[in-house]
Write an enzyme that holds these catalytic residues in place. Structure first.
Site, PDB file in Angstrom:
ATOM      1  N   ARG A 126       5.050 -12.643   9.935  1.00 49.26           N
ATOM      2  CA  ARG A 126       5.695 -11.248   9.694  1.00 49.26           C
ATOM      3  C   ARG A 126       7.194 -11.197  10.541  1.00 49.26           C
ATOM      4  O   ARG A 126       7.246 -11.892  11.438  1.00 49.26           O
ATOM      5  CB  ARG A 126       4.925 -10.281  10.439  1.00 49.26           C
ATOM      6  CG  ARG A 126       3.562  -9.736  10.022  1.00 49.26           C
ATOM      7  CD  ARG A 126       3.087  -8.996  10.828  1.00 49.26           C
ATOM      8  NE  ARG A 126       3.255  -7.365  10.613  1.00 49.26           N
ATOM      9  CZ  ARG A 126       3.120  -6.808   9.294  1.00 49.26           C
ATOM     10  NH1 ARG A 126       1.977  -7.047   8.986  1.00 49.26           N
ATOM     11  NH2 ARG A 126       3.554  -5.602   9.172  1.00 49.26           N
TER      12      ARG A 126
ATOM     13  N   GLU B 240       0.909  -1.158   0.054  1.00 52.53           N
ATOM     14  CA  GLU B 240      -0.069  -0.070   0.014  1.00 52.53           C
ATOM     15  C   GLU B 240       0.716   1.319   0.037  1.00 52.53           C
ATOM     16  O   GLU B 240       1.780   1.381   0.669  1.00 52.53           O
ATOM     17  CB  GLU B 240      -1.027  -0.018   1.270  1.00 52.53           C
ATOM     18  CG  GLU B 240      -1.760   1.079   1.233  1.00 52.53           C
ATOM     19  CD  GLU B 240      -2.720   1.172   2.581  1.00 52.53           C
ATOM     20  OE1 GLU B 240      -2.698   0.234   3.278  1.00 52.53           O
ATOM     21  OE2 GLU B 240      -3.442   2.133   2.807  1.00 52.53           O
TER      22      GLU B 240
ATOM     23  N   LYS C 287       4.421   1.013   9.218  1.00 53.00           N
ATOM     24  CA  LYS C 287       4.779   2.455   8.805  1.00 53.00           C
ATOM     25  C   LYS C 287       4.034   3.403   9.295  1.00 53.00           C
ATOM     26  O   LYS C 287       4.523   4.390   9.193  1.00 53.00           O
ATOM     27  CB  LYS C 287       4.069   2.142   7.307  1.00 53.00           C
ATOM     28  CG  LYS C 287       4.652   1.349   6.304  1.00 53.00           C
ATOM     29  CD  LYS C 287       4.147   1.278   4.941  1.00 53.00           C
ATOM     30  CE  LYS C 287       3.217   0.404   4.904  1.00 53.00           C
ATOM     31  NZ  LYS C 287       2.603  -0.039   3.548  1.00 53.00           N
TER      32      LYS C 287
HETATM   33  P1  ATP Z   1       2.977  -2.109   8.015  1.00 51.20           P
HETATM   34  O1  ATP Z   1       2.198  -2.765   9.158  1.00 51.20           O
HETATM   35  O2  ATP Z   1       3.989  -1.721   8.262  1.00 51.20           O
HETATM   36  O3  ATP Z   1       1.967  -0.784   7.657  1.00 51.20           O
HETATM   37  P2  ATP Z   1       1.457  -3.324   6.063  1.00 51.20           P
HETATM   38  O4  ATP Z   1       1.492  -4.827   6.167  1.00 51.20           O
HETATM   39  O5  ATP Z   1       0.189  -2.493   6.084  1.00 51.20           O
HETATM   40  O6  ATP Z   1       2.803  -2.803   6.750  1.00 51.20           O
HETATM   41  P3  ATP Z   1       1.598  -3.421   2.938  1.00 51.20           P
HETATM   42  O7  ATP Z   1       1.962  -2.335   2.102  1.00 51.20           O
HETATM   43  O8  ATP Z   1       0.174  -3.651   2.986  1.00 51.20           O
HETATM   44  O9  ATP Z   1       2.081  -3.168   4.596  1.00 51.20           O
HETATM   45  O10 ATP Z   1       2.458  -4.704   2.913  1.00 51.20           O
HETATM   46  C1  ATP Z   1       2.558  -5.131   1.719  1.00 51.20           C
HETATM   47  C2  ATP Z   1       3.167  -6.562   1.814  1.00 51.20           C
HETATM   48  O11 ATP Z   1       4.235  -6.855   2.775  1.00 51.20           O
HETATM   49  C3  ATP Z   1       1.962  -7.279   2.456  1.00 51.20           C
HETATM   50  O12 ATP Z   1       1.783  -8.721   1.754  1.00 51.20           O
HETATM   51  C4  ATP Z   1       2.413  -7.397   3.866  1.00 51.20           C
HETATM   52  O13 ATP Z   1       1.841  -8.757   4.343  1.00 51.20           O
HETATM   53  C5  ATP Z   1       3.867  -7.795   3.849  1.00 51.20           C
HETATM   54  N1  ATP Z   1       4.636  -7.339   4.634  1.00 51.20           N
HETATM   55  C6  ATP Z   1       4.419  -6.351   5.650  1.00 51.20           C
HETATM   56  N2  ATP Z   1       5.089  -6.091   6.716  1.00 51.20           N
HETATM   57  C7  ATP Z   1       5.767  -7.286   6.695  1.00 51.20           C
HETATM   58  C8  ATP Z   1       6.725  -7.766   7.646  1.00 51.20           C
HETATM   59  N3  ATP Z   1       6.867  -7.303   8.798  1.00 51.20           N
HETATM   60  N4  ATP Z   1       7.139  -8.985   7.503  1.00 51.20           N
HETATM   61  C9  ATP Z   1       6.720  -9.824   6.581  1.00 51.20           C
HETATM   62  N5  ATP Z   1       6.043  -9.106   5.396  1.00 51.20           N
HETATM   63  C10 ATP Z   1       5.312  -7.932   5.585  1.00 51.20           C
HETATM   64 MG    MG Z   2      -1.318  -2.963   4.870  1.00 54.79          MG
END
Ligand code: ATP
Ligand code: MG
Length: 562
Positions: free
Chosen positions: A259, A34, A269
């Site tokens: 994660r 995102e 983020k």
């Molecule tokens: P954040 O919690 O940091 O905002 P998010 O999951 O909202 O992260 P996205 O942009 O939606 O961020 O993530 C893109 C991809 O990266 C998704 O498939 C998510 O599952 C994966 N991802 C995000 N954070 C992690 C992590 N700490 N470890 C492994 N994969 C991750």
């Molecule tokens: Mg997300």
């Protein structure tokens, strides 16, 4: 097929599906960020897994922006994400997509579900929807609008789209099961009204689809086979499946993995944005940040990050990995690739009294003992040198074998020198050390076989390049930065000593015009790289990671033993 990747359960599923020809031999994954912030090291795990599996099995991996929330998303983030995924080695070829590319199709599918009696426009407010949803132990209550005529829902949905109603006044909801054990299945919202312009579709839409109504359909359109996401989406999988089944379209499979969490690090983020907005760090690319742009600026290599990711397990339970482990992979990679140079961070002047005043010798220094192919270079040696303040003690404690009055040490690539006297300032601090050298020890050995216990690095004063060097420590003082006492938030765990800026550091002259981003091992000190703040003739270096310091460990052990 070239099965070389690290074994894990997601990979096993892919191998099994290839064996049973489930997707006609195809492997197609995607990385779906995102664009509401910069990518961090947690995303690297997902990138590595998705792009890695595609590469290993001759498949494809798309880069797809999940841009369904116009309020938090910006093109700055899109641009940074593209750069970061590429830097990590992700290759999506010509398959760069946006969920917003599919807004028309998603809208048509929403209309299809309304017509089939599987979706309805609901006039409850967000608070009421929450109230009606029930809890884990109590079933939800059906919305009074759940059974409104299909025609009425179609009409209202159309008027929602064209912007007739204010934000939050209505939603489109899936008609599933208000008594489901899974709260995500209790008539989830599919569309919300948002009078907000989108970074790609402008003011075309006044309604935006929810993540759950978007993700699976995008996967389906793109022919994704394995939709790999993190564990928090496990409870959303029934909904992912439900939409695809109701729509009767191609059905990829969602697989969830753990994660990445790291000690002394926050990977969210939202929280990283707080650090940037409140000025706790210099920006998203501050070298203390766990963002990809931060670690790149700090000097980490994509290879080190990939090796680290490959060493991580991929599992069904969340845990926490040691930050030290990431640093280990950084050291291991930099050890192989970086040239060695000499730099003195906290200079102490050394005068070699019996060395000719106007003589300069060119000493031959090895660029990388791990790689003879990297050759040698010349380093000037003269009467006045700098050494580290830490390499001299006027009254040496036990086990301190470096320079001290009466003690002889080896200068790396130089001579043996012995300390004869010191000069102190009015505060009693040693500001200059006088030594004599033994001309017979050039290159580092004494013909008479006498030994010294220590070899120290140095820089010749007349030719030294002055530099700023930035030393970094963990951004947080606690292993779990989220652990806070009452009334405090995670910023109370920020490490006040996470950045130390040293000026007047002395570098060997070969570093004068080191290119931005170039990496070195400063002998005995650690790995360093040139920061973008450097200007011609004025180098600025970041410490990427320290070498393990045995002396610090001894001192610590001694302090602990007192
Ligand atoms: P954040 O919690 O940091 O905002 P998010 O999951 O909202 O992260 P996205 O942009 O939606 O961020 O993530 C893109 C991809 O990266 C998704 O498939 C998510 O599952 C994966 N991802 C995000 N954070 C992690 C992590 N700490 N470890 C492994 N994969 C991750
Ligand atoms: Mg997300």
């Amino acid at each position: 097929m070239n099965p070389t990747g690290p074994s894990n359960f997601v990979r096993d599923i892919v191998i099994e599906d290839l064996k049973t020809n489930k997707y006609g031999g195809r492997v197609h994954t995607r990385f779906p960020p995102e664009p509401n912030g910069y990518l961090h090291i947690g995303h690297a795990k997902s990138i590595n897994l998705n792009f890695g599996l595609a590469a290993e099995f001759g498949g494809k991996c798309n880069l797809r922006f999940d841009d369904t929330n116009p309020c938090k998303e910006e093109t700055e983030y899109v641009d940074s994400i593209i750069k970061d995924v590429r830097w990590l080695g992700g290759d999506w070829e010509d398959r760069l997509f946006y969920a917003s590319d599919y807004f028309d199709q998603l809208h048509a599918w929403a209309v299809q579900l309304i017509k089939a009696g599987n979706a309805y426009v609901c006039d409850l407010t967000a608070d009421q929807i929450r109230e009606y949803r029930g809890t884990l132990t109590e079933p939800g209550k059906e919305s009074p609008w759940r059974y409104r005529p299909v025609e009425e829902s179609l009409d209202l949905f159309e008027r929602m789209r064209t912007g007739e109603f204010p934000d939050g006044s209505r939603t489109l909801r899936a008609k599933i099961d208000m008594a489901s054990k899974n709260l995500n299945m209790r008539d989830p919202v599919m569309y919300r009204i948002l009078h907000a312009d989108h970074h790609r579709t402008g003011d075309k839409w006044r309604i935006y689809p929810m993540y759950d109504f978007t993700h699976g359909q995008c996967d389906s359109i793109e022919g994704v086979t394995h939709s790999i996401c993190t564990l928090e989406f496990e409870d959303h999988r029934p909904l992912y499946d439900w939409y695809l089944e109701q729509l009767g379209i191609y059905h990829p499979q969602q697989i969830e993995f753990d994660r990445l969490n790291l000690t002394y690090t926050l990977l969210s983020k939202r929280k990283l944005l707080t650090l940037v907005e409140n000025g706790h760090v210099r920006g998203w690319d501050d070298p203390r940040m766990p963002t990809i742009s931060g670690i790149r600026r700090r000097g980490y290599t994509p290879e080190a990050v990939r090796n680290f990711c490959n060493s991580l397990g991929v599992s069904k339970t969340n845990g926490t990995n040691e930050l030290a482990m990431l640093e280990h992979f950084v050291r291991e990679d930099l050890n192989k690739r970086t040239p060695r140079v000499m730099a003195v961070l906290r200079p102490l002047r050394v005068v070699i009294d019996n060395y000719p005043a106007d003589q300069v010798e060119e000493m031959e220094a090895v660029n990388n003992p791990e790689d003879a192919g990297m050759g040698t270079r010349k380093v000037p040696f003269s009467r006045v040198l700098y050494i580290e303040q830490d390499d001299f003690r006027e009254s040496p404690p036990k086990q301190f074998y470096r320079l001290s009055p009466g003690r002889e040490v080896r200068l790396r690539y130089g001579y043996f020198i012995a300390c004869t006297s010191v000069v102190k300032d009015e505060k009693g601090e040693v500001v200059e050390v006088h030594c004599t050298y033994d001309p017979a020890t050039r290159g580092g050995n004494a013909p008479d076989g006498r030994k010294v216990k220590s070899t120290i690095h140095w820089v010749s004063a007349a030719q030294a390049v002055d530099a700023e060097v930035r030393l970094y420590d963990n951004l947080f003082t606690l292993e779990d930065p989220n652990q806070t006492s009452d009334g405090q938030d995670f910023t109370s765990n920020l490490n006040p000593r996470s950045l130390e800026v040293l000026t007047g550091c002395k570098l060997e002259p070969s570093l004068l015009d080191a290119a931005e981003g170039s990496r070195y091992q400063f002998e005995r000190l650690g790995y360093f790289c040139v920061d973008p703040d450097a200007t011609p003739g004025q180098p600025v270096f970041n410490r990427t990671v320290a070498l393990r310091d045995t002396w610090a460990r001894i001192e610590k052990a001694q302090r602990g033993g007192q």
